[in-house]
Scaffold this active site. Structure first.
Site, PDB file in Angstrom:
ATOM      1  N   HIS A   1      -5.230   8.654 -14.301  1.00 32.22           N
ATOM      2  CA  HIS A   1      -4.071   9.462 -14.700  1.00 32.22           C
ATOM      3  C   HIS A   1      -4.503  10.901 -14.986  1.00 32.22           C
ATOM      4  O   HIS A   1      -5.536  11.118 -15.615  1.00 32.22           O
ATOM      5  CB  HIS A   1      -3.434   8.847 -15.954  1.00 32.22           C
ATOM      6  CG  HIS A   1      -2.345   9.687 -16.568  1.00 32.22           C
ATOM      7  ND1 HIS A   1      -1.192  10.016 -15.886  1.00 32.22           N
ATOM      8  CD2 HIS A   1      -2.230  10.271 -17.797  1.00 32.22           C
ATOM      9  CE1 HIS A   1      -0.419  10.763 -16.677  1.00 32.22           C
ATOM     10  NE2 HIS A   1      -1.028  10.937 -17.829  1.00 32.22           N
ATOM     11  N   SER A   2      -3.716  11.859 -14.490  1.00 28.98           N
ATOM     12  CA  SER A   2      -3.862  13.264 -14.865  1.00 28.98           C
ATOM     13  C   SER A   2      -5.295  13.776 -14.659  1.00 28.98           C
ATOM     14  O   SER A   2      -5.806  13.784 -13.549  1.00 28.98           O
ATOM     15  CB  SER A   2      -3.399  13.432 -16.319  1.00 28.98           C
ATOM     16  OG  SER A   2      -3.234  14.779 -16.638  1.00 28.98           O
ATOM     17  N   TYR A   3      -5.979  14.186 -15.747  1.00 28.01           N
ATOM     18  CA  TYR A   3      -7.335  14.736 -15.614  1.00 28.01           C
ATOM     19  C   TYR A   3      -8.302  13.702 -15.046  1.00 28.01           C
ATOM     20  O   TYR A   3      -9.317  14.049 -14.435  1.00 28.01           O
ATOM     21  CB  TYR A   3      -7.841  15.244 -16.974  1.00 28.01           C
ATOM     22  CG  TYR A   3      -8.981  16.235 -16.844  1.00 28.01           C
ATOM     23  CD1 TYR A   3      -8.728  17.591 -16.742  1.00 28.01           C
ATOM     24  CD2 TYR A   3     -10.304  15.798 -16.798  1.00 28.01           C
ATOM     25  CE1 TYR A   3      -9.767  18.505 -16.593  1.00 28.01           C
ATOM     26  CE2 TYR A   3     -11.351  16.712 -16.652  1.00 28.01           C
ATOM     27  CZ  TYR A   3     -11.075  18.056 -16.552  1.00 28.01           C
ATOM     28  OH  TYR A   3     -12.100  18.953 -16.401  1.00 28.01           O
TER      29      TYR A   3
END
Length: 424
Positions: free
Chosen positions: A294-296
Protein backbone atom coordinates in the site's frame (compact mmCIF):
# COMPACT_ATOMS: atom_id res chain seq x y z
CA UNK A 1 16.19 83.32 -15.98
CA UNK A 2 18.72 83.53 -13.18
CA UNK A 3 15.98 83.58 -10.56
CA UNK A 4 14.30 80.54 -12.06
CA UNK A 5 17.38 78.38 -11.89
CA UNK A 6 17.73 79.26 -8.19
CA UNK A 7 14.19 78.21 -7.56
CA UNK A 8 14.75 74.95 -9.39
CA UNK A 9 17.85 74.19 -7.34
CA UNK A 10 15.99 74.95 -4.11
CA UNK A 11 13.08 72.74 -5.11
CA UNK A 12 15.49 69.99 -5.95
CA UNK A 13 17.21 70.34 -2.57
CA UNK A 14 13.86 70.25 -0.81
CA UNK A 15 12.91 67.22 -2.86
CA UNK A 16 16.09 65.40 -1.91
CA UNK A 17 15.59 66.36 1.74
CA UNK A 18 12.01 65.09 1.59
CA UNK A 19 13.14 61.73 0.20
CA UNK A 20 15.81 61.47 2.87
CA UNK A 21 13.27 62.22 5.61
CA UNK A 22 10.87 59.67 4.18
CA UNK A 23 13.66 57.14 4.26
CA UNK A 24 14.45 57.95 7.88
CA UNK A 25 10.78 57.72 8.79
CA UNK A 26 10.55 54.49 6.88
CA UNK A 27 13.57 53.22 8.71
CA UNK A 28 12.03 54.11 12.06
CA UNK A 29 8.80 52.41 11.06
CA UNK A 30 10.78 49.42 10.00
CA UNK A 31 12.57 49.34 13.31
CA UNK A 32 9.27 49.60 15.14
CA UNK A 33 7.83 46.85 12.97
CA UNK A 34 10.88 44.70 13.59
CA UNK A 35 10.60 45.28 17.32
CA UNK A 36 6.91 44.42 17.18
CA UNK A 37 7.57 41.31 15.15
CA UNK A 38 10.25 40.32 17.60
CA UNK A 39 7.84 40.73 20.48
CA UNK A 40 5.12 38.78 18.67
CA UNK A 41 7.52 36.03 17.76
CA UNK A 42 8.26 35.62 21.45
CA UNK A 43 4.60 35.46 22.36
CA UNK A 44 4.09 32.04 20.91
CA UNK A 45 0.35 31.49 20.83
CA UNK A 46 0.79 27.79 21.44
CA UNK A 47 2.78 28.65 24.53
CA UNK A 48 0.02 30.93 25.75
CA UNK A 49 -2.51 28.17 25.25
CA UNK A 50 -0.39 25.85 27.32
CA UNK A 51 -0.93 27.65 30.53
CA UNK A 52 -3.97 25.60 31.51
CA UNK A 53 -2.87 22.50 29.66
CA UNK A 54 -3.31 19.29 31.67
CA UNK A 55 -0.21 17.09 31.95
CA UNK A 56 0.66 14.63 29.18
CA UNK A 57 0.03 11.57 31.28
CA UNK A 58 -2.26 9.18 29.50
CA UNK A 59 -3.54 5.67 30.22
CA UNK A 60 -1.32 2.77 29.21
CA UNK A 61 -4.11 0.32 28.33
CA UNK A 62 -7.39 0.38 26.41
CA UNK A 63 -9.29 -0.46 29.61
CA UNK A 64 -7.83 2.55 31.43
CA UNK A 65 -8.74 4.68 28.42
CA UNK A 66 -12.23 3.22 28.93
CA UNK A 67 -12.43 2.05 25.33
CA UNK A 68 -12.87 -1.44 23.90
CA UNK A 69 -13.42 -3.04 20.49
CA UNK A 70 -16.95 -4.44 20.16
CA UNK A 71 -17.94 -7.62 18.29
CA UNK A 72 -17.84 -5.69 15.00
CA UNK A 73 -14.27 -4.55 15.65
CA UNK A 74 -15.35 -0.95 16.32
CA UNK A 75 -13.73 1.09 19.07
CA UNK A 76 -16.40 2.18 21.56
CA UNK A 77 -16.44 3.89 24.94
CA UNK A 78 -17.05 1.29 27.66
CA UNK A 79 -19.63 3.40 29.50
CA UNK A 80 -21.34 5.51 26.83
CA UNK A 81 -20.92 3.24 23.80
CA UNK A 82 -19.83 6.32 21.85
CA UNK A 83 -17.13 6.20 19.14
CA UNK A 84 -13.76 7.78 19.94
CA UNK A 85 -13.87 11.57 20.38
CA UNK A 86 -10.73 13.39 19.27
CA UNK A 87 -11.63 16.73 20.86
CA UNK A 88 -11.85 15.43 24.39
CA UNK A 89 -11.08 18.98 25.55
CA UNK A 90 -12.00 21.93 23.39
CA UNK A 91 -9.21 24.44 22.65
CA UNK A 92 -6.48 22.04 23.71
CA UNK A 93 -5.41 20.80 20.33
CA UNK A 94 -1.91 19.83 21.36
CA UNK A 95 -3.21 17.87 24.35
CA UNK A 96 -5.88 16.16 22.23
CA UNK A 97 -3.24 15.22 19.68
CA UNK A 98 -0.99 13.77 22.39
CA UNK A 99 -3.93 11.80 23.77
CA UNK A 100 -4.68 10.45 20.29
CA UNK A 101 -1.03 9.43 19.88
CA UNK A 102 -1.07 7.68 23.26
CA UNK A 103 -4.13 5.73 22.15
CA UNK A 104 -2.36 4.99 18.86
CA UNK A 105 0.55 3.40 20.75
CA UNK A 106 -1.89 1.15 22.60
CA UNK A 107 -3.56 0.22 19.28
CA UNK A 108 -0.16 -0.75 17.87
CA UNK A 109 0.41 -3.20 20.74
CA UNK A 110 -3.18 -4.42 20.47
CA UNK A 111 -2.73 -5.27 16.77
CA UNK A 112 0.56 -7.09 17.52
CA UNK A 113 -1.38 -9.16 20.04
CA UNK A 114 -4.07 -9.96 17.47
CA UNK A 115 -1.40 -11.10 15.00
CA UNK A 116 -0.06 -13.47 17.65
CA UNK A 117 -3.30 -14.72 19.20
CA UNK A 118 -5.83 -14.51 16.37
CA UNK A 119 -3.54 -15.21 13.40
CA UNK A 120 -1.00 -17.46 15.20
CA UNK A 121 1.92 -15.50 13.82
CA UNK A 122 5.32 -15.20 15.46
CA UNK A 123 7.97 -12.50 15.46
CA UNK A 124 11.28 -12.84 13.68
CA UNK A 125 13.90 -10.38 14.98
CA UNK A 126 15.85 -8.02 12.68
CA UNK A 127 18.70 -7.74 12.03
CA UNK A 128 18.94 -11.54 12.09
CA UNK A 129 22.42 -11.38 13.67
CA UNK A 130 21.57 -8.65 16.19
CA UNK A 131 23.88 -8.24 19.18
CA UNK A 132 22.49 -7.82 22.70
CA UNK A 133 23.20 -4.12 22.74
CA UNK A 134 21.88 -2.85 19.41
CA UNK A 135 18.29 -1.77 18.67
CA UNK A 136 16.16 -4.35 16.85
CA UNK A 137 12.94 -4.55 14.90
CA UNK A 138 10.85 -7.53 13.80
CA UNK A 139 8.46 -8.88 11.22
CA UNK A 140 5.60 -11.34 11.75
CA UNK A 141 5.42 -14.72 10.03
CA UNK A 142 2.88 -17.52 9.84
CA UNK A 143 4.28 -20.86 11.00
CA UNK A 144 4.75 -22.00 7.36
CA UNK A 145 6.04 -18.70 5.94
CA UNK A 146 9.44 -20.18 5.08
CA UNK A 147 8.37 -23.80 4.55
CA UNK A 148 5.15 -23.53 2.51
CA UNK A 149 6.16 -25.11 -0.82
CA UNK A 150 3.47 -23.43 -2.87
CA UNK A 151 2.48 -19.85 -1.98
CA UNK A 152 3.81 -16.99 0.15
CA UNK A 153 2.06 -13.64 0.60
CA UNK A 154 4.18 -10.64 1.67
CA UNK A 155 2.35 -7.58 3.06
CA UNK A 156 3.97 -4.12 2.95
CA UNK A 157 2.17 -1.13 4.51
CA UNK A 158 2.54 2.58 3.73
CA UNK A 159 4.69 5.05 5.66
CA UNK A 160 3.98 6.90 8.90
CA UNK A 161 2.90 5.86 12.39
CA UNK A 162 1.48 2.49 11.36
CA UNK A 163 3.32 -0.66 12.45
CA UNK A 164 3.13 -4.32 11.44
CA UNK A 165 -0.45 -5.45 10.89
CA UNK A 166 -1.97 -1.99 10.24
CA UNK A 167 -2.95 -0.16 7.07
CA UNK A 168 -4.29 3.01 8.71
CA UNK A 169 -4.50 4.09 12.35
CA UNK A 170 -7.31 6.52 11.58
CA UNK A 171 -9.49 3.71 10.25
CA UNK A 172 -8.81 1.43 13.21
CA UNK A 173 -9.79 4.17 15.67
CA UNK A 174 -12.70 5.74 13.75
CA UNK A 175 -14.05 2.91 11.58
CA UNK A 176 -13.10 -0.67 12.44
CA UNK A 177 -10.34 -3.28 12.65
CA UNK A 178 -11.26 -4.89 9.32
CA UNK A 179 -10.70 -1.76 7.24
CA UNK A 180 -7.69 -0.46 9.14
CA UNK A 181 -5.67 -3.64 9.77
CA UNK A 182 -4.12 -6.34 7.59
CA UNK A 183 -5.88 -9.08 9.56
CA UNK A 184 -8.59 -9.85 6.93
CA UNK A 185 -5.81 -10.29 4.34
CA UNK A 186 -3.83 -12.57 6.65
CA UNK A 187 -6.84 -14.69 7.62
CA UNK A 188 -8.00 -15.10 4.03
CA UNK A 189 -4.49 -15.88 2.79
CA UNK A 190 -4.03 -18.59 5.44
CA UNK A 191 -7.44 -20.06 4.51
CA UNK A 192 -6.37 -20.13 0.86
CA UNK A 193 -3.14 -21.97 1.64
CA UNK A 194 -0.62 -19.15 1.60
CA UNK A 195 2.23 -18.71 4.04
CA UNK A 196 2.23 -15.07 5.20
CA UNK A 197 4.89 -12.51 6.07
CA UNK A 198 3.95 -9.14 7.58
CA UNK A 199 6.62 -6.49 7.18
CA UNK A 200 7.30 -3.61 9.56
CA UNK A 201 8.86 -0.95 7.32
CA UNK A 202 8.36 2.04 9.65
CA UNK A 203 10.14 0.62 12.69
CA UNK A 204 13.45 2.25 11.76
CA UNK A 205 15.13 3.39 14.96
CA UNK A 206 15.06 3.26 18.72
CA UNK A 207 14.18 6.56 20.42
CA UNK A 208 16.11 7.18 23.62
CA UNK A 209 15.64 10.18 25.87
CA UNK A 210 18.50 12.63 25.77
CA UNK A 211 20.01 13.40 29.14
CA UNK A 212 18.60 16.80 30.15
CA UNK A 213 21.27 19.44 29.65
CA UNK A 214 21.66 22.19 32.19
CA UNK A 215 20.30 25.37 30.59
CA UNK A 216 23.02 27.51 32.26
CA UNK A 217 25.66 26.53 29.75
CA UNK A 218 25.24 28.71 26.66
CA UNK A 219 25.17 26.54 23.56
CA UNK A 220 28.50 26.77 21.76
CA UNK A 221 26.74 26.44 18.42
CA UNK A 222 27.03 30.06 17.28
CA UNK A 223 30.53 31.47 17.60
CA UNK A 224 30.62 35.23 18.10
CA UNK A 225 33.26 37.94 17.84
CA UNK A 226 32.32 39.53 21.16
CA UNK A 227 34.71 39.03 24.08
CA UNK A 228 33.45 36.20 26.27
CA UNK A 229 32.72 38.21 29.45
CA UNK A 230 30.72 40.83 27.60
CA UNK A 231 28.77 38.15 25.76
CA UNK A 232 27.96 36.29 28.98
CA UNK A 233 26.75 39.46 30.70
CA UNK A 234 24.54 40.21 27.72
CA UNK A 235 23.23 36.65 27.62
CA UNK A 236 22.50 36.72 31.33
CA UNK A 237 20.51 39.92 30.92
CA UNK A 238 18.63 38.70 27.86
CA UNK A 239 18.08 35.28 29.34
CA UNK A 240 16.65 36.81 32.49
CA UNK A 241 14.34 39.08 30.47
CA UNK A 242 13.13 36.18 28.37
CA UNK A 243 12.62 33.96 31.41
CA UNK A 244 10.58 36.60 33.22
CA UNK A 245 8.55 37.19 30.10
CA UNK A 246 7.73 33.53 29.78
CA UNK A 247 7.11 32.86 33.48
CA UNK A 248 4.26 35.34 33.29
CA UNK A 249 2.59 33.37 30.57
CA UNK A 250 2.96 29.71 31.22
CA UNK A 251 3.97 26.77 33.29
CA UNK A 252 5.51 24.99 30.35
CA UNK A 253 5.45 21.25 29.72
CA UNK A 254 8.71 20.42 28.09
CA UNK A 255 8.44 17.68 25.52
CA UNK A 256 11.30 15.33 26.26
CA UNK A 257 14.09 15.48 23.74
CA UNK A 258 14.90 12.17 22.14
CA UNK A 259 17.73 10.81 20.09
CA UNK A 260 17.24 8.23 17.35
CA UNK A 261 19.46 5.19 17.04
CA UNK A 262 18.85 3.59 13.63
CA UNK A 263 18.20 -0.14 13.36
CA UNK A 264 21.04 -1.64 11.35
CA UNK A 265 20.15 -2.18 7.66
CA UNK A 266 16.52 -1.31 8.46
CA UNK A 267 16.77 2.46 8.76
CA UNK A 268 14.11 3.15 6.13
CA UNK A 269 11.18 1.42 4.46
CA UNK A 270 13.26 0.76 1.34
CA UNK A 271 16.16 -0.72 3.35
CA UNK A 272 13.76 -2.86 5.37
CA UNK A 273 12.03 -4.35 2.31
CA UNK A 274 15.40 -5.17 0.73
CA UNK A 275 16.67 -6.68 3.99
CA UNK A 276 13.59 -8.87 4.46
CA UNK A 277 13.84 -9.99 0.82
CA UNK A 278 17.49 -11.00 1.23
CA UNK A 279 17.14 -12.72 4.62
CA UNK A 280 13.63 -14.17 4.49
CA UNK A 281 11.66 -14.06 1.23
CA UNK A 282 14.51 -15.21 -1.00
CA UNK A 283 15.12 -18.15 1.38
CA UNK A 284 11.46 -19.20 1.53
CA UNK A 285 10.48 -22.50 -0.10
CA UNK A 286 7.40 -21.13 -1.86
CA UNK A 287 7.37 -21.59 -5.61
CA UNK A 288 5.10 -18.56 -5.98
CA UNK A 289 5.62 -15.34 -4.04
CA UNK A 290 2.82 -12.74 -3.98
CA UNK A 291 3.31 -9.20 -2.77
CA UNK A 292 0.72 -6.72 -1.64
CA UNK A 293 1.88 -3.17 -0.95
CA UNK A 294 0.00 0.00 0.00
CA UNK A 295 1.09 3.57 -0.78
CA UNK A 296 4.79 4.04 0.15
CA UNK A 297 5.11 0.25 0.29
CA UNK A 298 4.72 0.29 -3.50
CA UNK A 299 7.66 2.65 -3.81
CA UNK A 300 9.74 0.35 -1.60
CA UNK A 301 8.75 -2.63 -3.75
CA UNK A 302 9.88 -0.84 -6.93
CA UNK A 303 13.13 0.05 -5.16
CA UNK A 304 13.53 -3.67 -4.39
CA UNK A 305 13.05 -4.44 -8.09
CA UNK A 306 15.75 -1.89 -8.92
CA UNK A 307 18.15 -3.70 -6.59
CA UNK A 308 17.12 -7.34 -7.22
CA UNK A 309 15.45 -7.34 -10.63
CA UNK A 310 16.32 -10.88 -11.70
CA UNK A 311 15.49 -12.43 -8.32
CA UNK A 312 12.11 -10.70 -8.18
CA UNK A 313 11.26 -11.78 -11.73
CA UNK A 314 12.22 -15.37 -10.91
CA UNK A 315 10.33 -15.64 -7.65
CA UNK A 316 7.36 -13.26 -7.71
CA UNK A 317 4.16 -14.39 -9.35
CA UNK A 318 2.04 -11.24 -8.91
CA UNK A 319 2.06 -7.88 -7.14
CA UNK A 320 -1.05 -6.04 -5.95
CA UNK A 321 -0.57 -2.35 -5.16
CA UNK A 322 -3.10 0.00 -3.57
CA UNK A 323 -2.72 3.72 -4.25
CA UNK A 324 0.97 3.10 -4.72
CA UNK A 325 3.44 5.95 -4.25
CA UNK A 326 6.01 4.53 -6.68
CA UNK A 327 7.17 6.43 -9.75
CA UNK A 328 8.98 4.57 -12.53
CA UNK A 329 10.67 7.76 -13.77
CA UNK A 330 11.83 9.22 -10.47
CA UNK A 331 12.98 5.79 -9.34
CA UNK A 332 14.78 5.27 -12.65
CA UNK A 333 13.43 1.78 -13.30
CA UNK A 334 14.77 -0.28 -16.18
CA UNK A 335 12.74 -1.07 -19.27
CA UNK A 336 12.79 -4.70 -18.11
CA UNK A 337 11.21 -3.76 -14.79
CA UNK A 338 8.52 -1.71 -16.51
CA UNK A 339 7.62 -4.53 -18.90
CA UNK A 340 7.50 -7.03 -16.05
CA UNK A 341 5.28 -4.73 -13.98
CA UNK A 342 2.85 -4.39 -16.88
CA UNK A 343 2.45 -8.15 -16.89
CA UNK A 344 2.49 -8.98 -13.18
CA UNK A 345 1.29 -5.93 -11.25
CA UNK A 346 -2.01 -4.17 -10.77
CA UNK A 347 -2.51 -0.90 -8.87
CA UNK A 348 -5.92 -0.25 -7.28
CA UNK A 349 -6.08 3.54 -6.99
CA UNK A 350 -8.48 5.96 -5.28
CA UNK A 351 -11.06 6.99 -7.83
CA UNK A 352 -14.77 7.87 -8.09
CA UNK A 353 -15.17 5.05 -10.66
CA UNK A 354 -16.72 1.71 -9.63
CA UNK A 355 -14.34 -0.97 -8.26
CA UNK A 356 -12.06 -2.59 -10.88
CA UNK A 357 -12.84 -0.03 -13.62
CA UNK A 358 -9.71 0.20 -15.80
CA UNK A 359 -8.16 3.68 -15.70
CA UNK A 360 -5.69 5.33 -18.08
CA UNK A 361 -2.21 4.02 -17.44
CA UNK A 362 -0.43 7.32 -17.01
CA UNK A 363 2.98 5.75 -17.53
CA UNK A 364 4.24 2.51 -19.07
CA UNK A 365 4.14 0.64 -15.79
CA UNK A 366 1.47 -1.41 -14.04
CA UNK A 367 -2.17 -1.27 -15.07
CA UNK A 368 -4.33 0.98 -12.88
CA UNK A 369 -7.88 0.15 -11.84
CA UNK A 370 -10.29 1.86 -9.48
CA UNK A 371 -10.31 0.80 -5.85
CA UNK A 372 -13.95 1.90 -5.68
CA UNK A 373 -13.22 4.66 -3.15
CA UNK A 374 -11.82 8.16 -3.24
CA UNK A 375 -10.26 7.77 0.21
CA UNK A 376 -6.58 6.90 0.03
CA UNK A 377 -6.47 4.93 3.27
CA UNK A 378 -9.51 2.80 2.31
CA UNK A 379 -8.08 1.53 -0.99
CA UNK A 380 -6.68 -1.72 0.48
CA UNK A 381 -9.86 -2.80 2.23
CA UNK A 382 -12.08 -1.86 -0.71
CA UNK A 383 -10.07 -3.95 -3.18
CA UNK A 384 -9.73 -6.93 -0.78
CA UNK A 385 -11.71 -9.44 -2.88
CA UNK A 386 -10.39 -8.19 -6.20
CA UNK A 387 -6.81 -8.67 -5.02
CA UNK A 388 -7.31 -12.32 -4.08
CA UNK A 389 -9.06 -12.95 -7.40
CA UNK A 390 -6.18 -11.26 -9.22
CA UNK A 391 -3.67 -13.49 -7.42
CA UNK A 392 -5.51 -16.74 -8.17
CA UNK A 393 -6.15 -15.76 -11.81
CA UNK A 394 -2.48 -15.06 -12.42
CA UNK A 395 -1.42 -18.24 -10.63
CA UNK A 396 -3.91 -20.31 -12.63
CA UNK A 397 -2.67 -18.83 -15.91
CA UNK A 398 0.92 -19.48 -14.88
CA UNK A 399 0.22 -23.07 -13.86
CA UNK A 400 -1.70 -23.92 -17.01
CA UNK A 401 1.12 -22.42 -19.04
CA UNK A 402 3.64 -24.54 -17.14
CA UNK A 403 1.49 -27.64 -17.61
CA UNK A 404 1.39 -26.99 -21.34
CA UNK A 405 5.16 -26.61 -21.48
CA UNK A 406 5.82 -29.80 -19.55
CA UNK A 407 3.36 -31.83 -21.64
CA UNK A 408 5.60 -30.58 -24.43
CA UNK A 409 2.76 -29.81 -26.78
CA UNK A 410 4.39 -27.33 -29.05
CA UNK A 411 1.20 -25.35 -29.31
CA UNK A 412 1.48 -21.60 -29.52
CA UNK A 413 2.44 -20.62 -26.01
CA UNK A 414 -0.63 -19.69 -24.08
CA UNK A 415 -0.95 -15.97 -23.79
CA UNK A 416 -3.96 -16.44 -21.55
CA UNK A 417 -2.09 -14.54 -18.87
CA UNK A 418 -1.74 -11.50 -21.08
CA UNK A 419 -5.23 -11.47 -22.50
CA UNK A 420 -6.84 -12.15 -19.14
CA UNK A 421 -5.29 -9.15 -17.49
CA UNK A 422 -4.92 -6.92 -20.50
CA UNK A 423 -8.35 -5.49 -19.73
CA UNK A 424 -7.37 -4.81 -16.15
Amino acid sequence: GHMLSHLCAATQTLYILWIAMAQVAGHEDREKTTALKDLLSRIDLDELMKKDEPPFTFPKTLEEFEYAFNEYGQLRHIKTGEPFVFNAREDLHRWNQKRYEALGEIITQYVYELLEKKCNMTKAILPVDATDVEPTSFIYQSSDALSNPSKLLVLIQGSGVVRAGQWARRLIINQDLDSGTQIPFITRAIEEGYGVMVLNPNENYLEVEKPVQSPLIPSPTEPSDEPAEKRERKEDKEGKKKREFYEKYRNPQKETETERIPIRENGSSEEHVLYVWDHFVSKAAAKNVFIMAHSYGGLSFVELMNQREMQVKNRVCAVALTDSAHNIWLQETSKGTQDWMQQHCCNWVSSPEPLDTPLDPMLPDCPRVSAGTERHELTSWMSFNSIFMFFSDILEAKESEEAEETSNTVTTRSSSLKSKHQDL
